[in-house]
Design an enzyme around this catalytic site. Structure first.
Site, PDB file in Angstrom:
ATOM      1  N   SER A 179      -5.329  -8.222  10.264  1.00  0.00           N
ATOM      2  CA  SER A 179      -4.627  -7.511   9.200  1.00  0.00           C
ATOM      3  C   SER A 179      -3.170  -7.219   9.503  1.00  0.00           C
ATOM      4  CB  SER A 179      -5.348  -6.193   8.890  1.00  0.00           C
ATOM      5  OG  SER A 179      -5.332  -5.336  10.013  1.00  0.00           O
ATOM      6  N   HIS A 185     -10.345  -8.601   5.484  1.00  0.00           N
ATOM      7  CA  HIS A 185      -9.138  -9.168   4.882  1.00  0.00           C
ATOM      8  C   HIS A 185      -9.333 -10.646   4.541  1.00  0.00           C
ATOM      9  CE1 HIS A 185      -6.444  -5.709   5.264  1.00  0.00           C
ATOM     10  NE2 HIS A 185      -7.158  -5.424   6.339  1.00  0.00           N
ATOM     11  N   LYS A 208     -11.369  -3.296  -0.550  1.00  0.00           N
ATOM     12  CA  LYS A 208     -10.138  -4.083  -0.654  1.00  0.00           C
ATOM     13  C   LYS A 208     -10.226  -4.999  -1.886  1.00  0.00           C
ATOM     14  CE  LYS A 208      -8.774  -3.648   4.172  1.00  0.00           C
ATOM     15  NZ  LYS A 208      -9.707  -2.590   4.561  1.00  0.00           N
TER      16      LYS A 208
END
Length: 418
Positions: free
Chosen positions: A205, A233, A264
């Site tokens: 990340s 991610h 996310k």
């Protein structure tokens, strides 16, 4: 009676004084520590958003709309109308919360449905929900690994992986970042242990680089190891259909365990999960402390995440739009003279080195209508401060070009560009 009261009061004075002295000492220690953070230029302020999350937001104290380039809202689903409606429907039907952990009276049908959907999405046997992926990482290693086992971890793994590994009693090996020769050496050293688990982020990340999973899986096969990947991610936007780095690199059948997040790309609210072999998930339900001692995910969060997965599995059009926008930003920034770390990931770290420079440039970007944040120690190593830009599927080409223009203006103002 009065004299007795006085004596009793006086007898309490020394203890009270000591408590006051201890508190004063604590305040002094804390203020000194905080002043050190300020002096190092690594103080992290929290800007207050007064609108929904999205590519355009409103920020307290700043007039007008702001372009947001630092959210993990990769697919733009945080404020998608269908996702919001699904959350409202779950709230109405299943209530605000469960007031319980899962194994007592905190499991609803929507929790089981979402776990099954996650397992299908990742093409795994089963899945288990947690309040966050930090909790999923905290629960996995301690429950799975014993003093007879070994875990081999990339040195730049996320803090939650590092903390999770600290909790377990397995032998711990750390290999240099993305260094497969060093990983092989560590695997050779770990042959004496019962189980060997290689643990890595799929996408890192802070740097936007991607783990070489093909080589990791090849080495794991050679040395009889299992592979764990944190896909926070990557889930939702890497790979042809957004399954993550294991799909991107063609090793979905070789990665044993995946941990990821609902906070996310998949709606952006909260929640995390582990997906993998059925017996592992069953063991985690019995032994993973963050699962056993944390309240169930709220129904509204479950509803939002479930709808986000539905939208993703219905079409990969959003996923496909990400690559072109990411390449556009990276290409234009590098042409302007900036160094952008990583490759082909929507995390685009603009490397600046100096913590104060990163902070000041981020502040001046906000004055130009661009919301970005400077990252410095201890989030990243000393001397490697950067502004991390994150591209979303809902950014337009014009949004991206405006962001680059602002970087050029601010970079020249602060001497980061000639």
């Amino acid at each position: 009676m009065w004299a007795g009261s006085v004596r009793a009061a006086l007898s309490r004075v020394p203890g009270g004084c000591r408590a006051h002295s201890a508190l004063a000492q604590l305040r002094g220690i804390l203020e000194e520590e905080l002043e050190g953070i300020r002096g190092a230029g690594t103080w992290k302020s929290e800007r207050v958003i007064t609108s929904r999350q999205g590519p355009r937001i409103h920020v307290d104290g700043v007039s007008g709309g702001i372009l947001n380039f630092c959210a993990n809202n990769y697919l733009g689903l945080s404020s998608h109308p269908e996702v919001i409606q699904a959350g409202l429907q779950a709230l109405e039907e299943f209530g605000a919360g469960l007031s319980s952990v899962r194994f007592i009276c905190g499991t609803q049908s929507i929790h089981k449905d979402l776990e099954a959907k996650i397992a299908r999405f990742h093409q795994r046997e089963d899945a288990i929900l947690y309040p966050s992926c930090f909790d999923a990482n905290a629960g996995l290693f301690e429950a799975l690994l014993t003093p007879e086992d070994a875990v081999l971890s990339d040195e730049l793994n996320h803090a939650s992986i590092i903390d999770g590994i600290r909790l377990c009693k397995a032998h711990k090996y750390r290999y240099r970042h993305l260094d497969m020769a060093d990983l092989e050496t560590k695997l050779q050293e770990a042959q004496k242990h019962r189980l060997r688990l290689v643990a890595t982020d799929g996408a890192f990340s802070m740097d936007g680089d991607i783990a070489p999973l093909q080589e990791i899986c090849r080495l794991a096969s050679r040395y009889g190891a299992l592979v764990f990947v944190d896909e926070c991610h990557a889930t939702g936007f890497l790979g042809a259909t957004g399954r993550g780095t294991d799909e991107l690199l063609g090793v979905m059948d070789q990665v044993t365990i995946i941990n990821s997040t609902l906070g996310k790309a998949l709606g952006g609210a909260s929640g995390g999960y582990t997906t993998g072999p059925g017996p592992l998930v069953s063991l985690l339900r019995q032994r993973a402390r963050p699962y056993l001692f944390s309240n169930s995910l709220p129904p509204a969060v479950v509803g939002c995440a479930s709808k986000a997965l539905d939208l993703l599995m219905e079409s990969n059009a959003i996923v496909q739009s990400m690559a072109a926008k990411t390449q556009r930003f990276r290409r234009k920034m590098e042409a302007a003279g900036f160094t952008v770390s990583g490759a082909d990931h929507p995390i685009c770290p603009v490397m600046l080195g100096d913590a104060r420079l990163a902070s000041r440039m981020a502040d001046d970007m906000l004055k130009r209508g661009i919301f970005v944040i400077g990252f410095s120690y201890p989030v990243v190593p000393k001397g490697k401060a950067r502004i991390r830009v994150q591209i979303s599927a809902v950014h337009s080409k014009e949004d991206i070009d405006r962001c680059v223009e602002a970087f050029v203006e601010v970079g020249r103002l602060h001497g980061a560009l000639p």
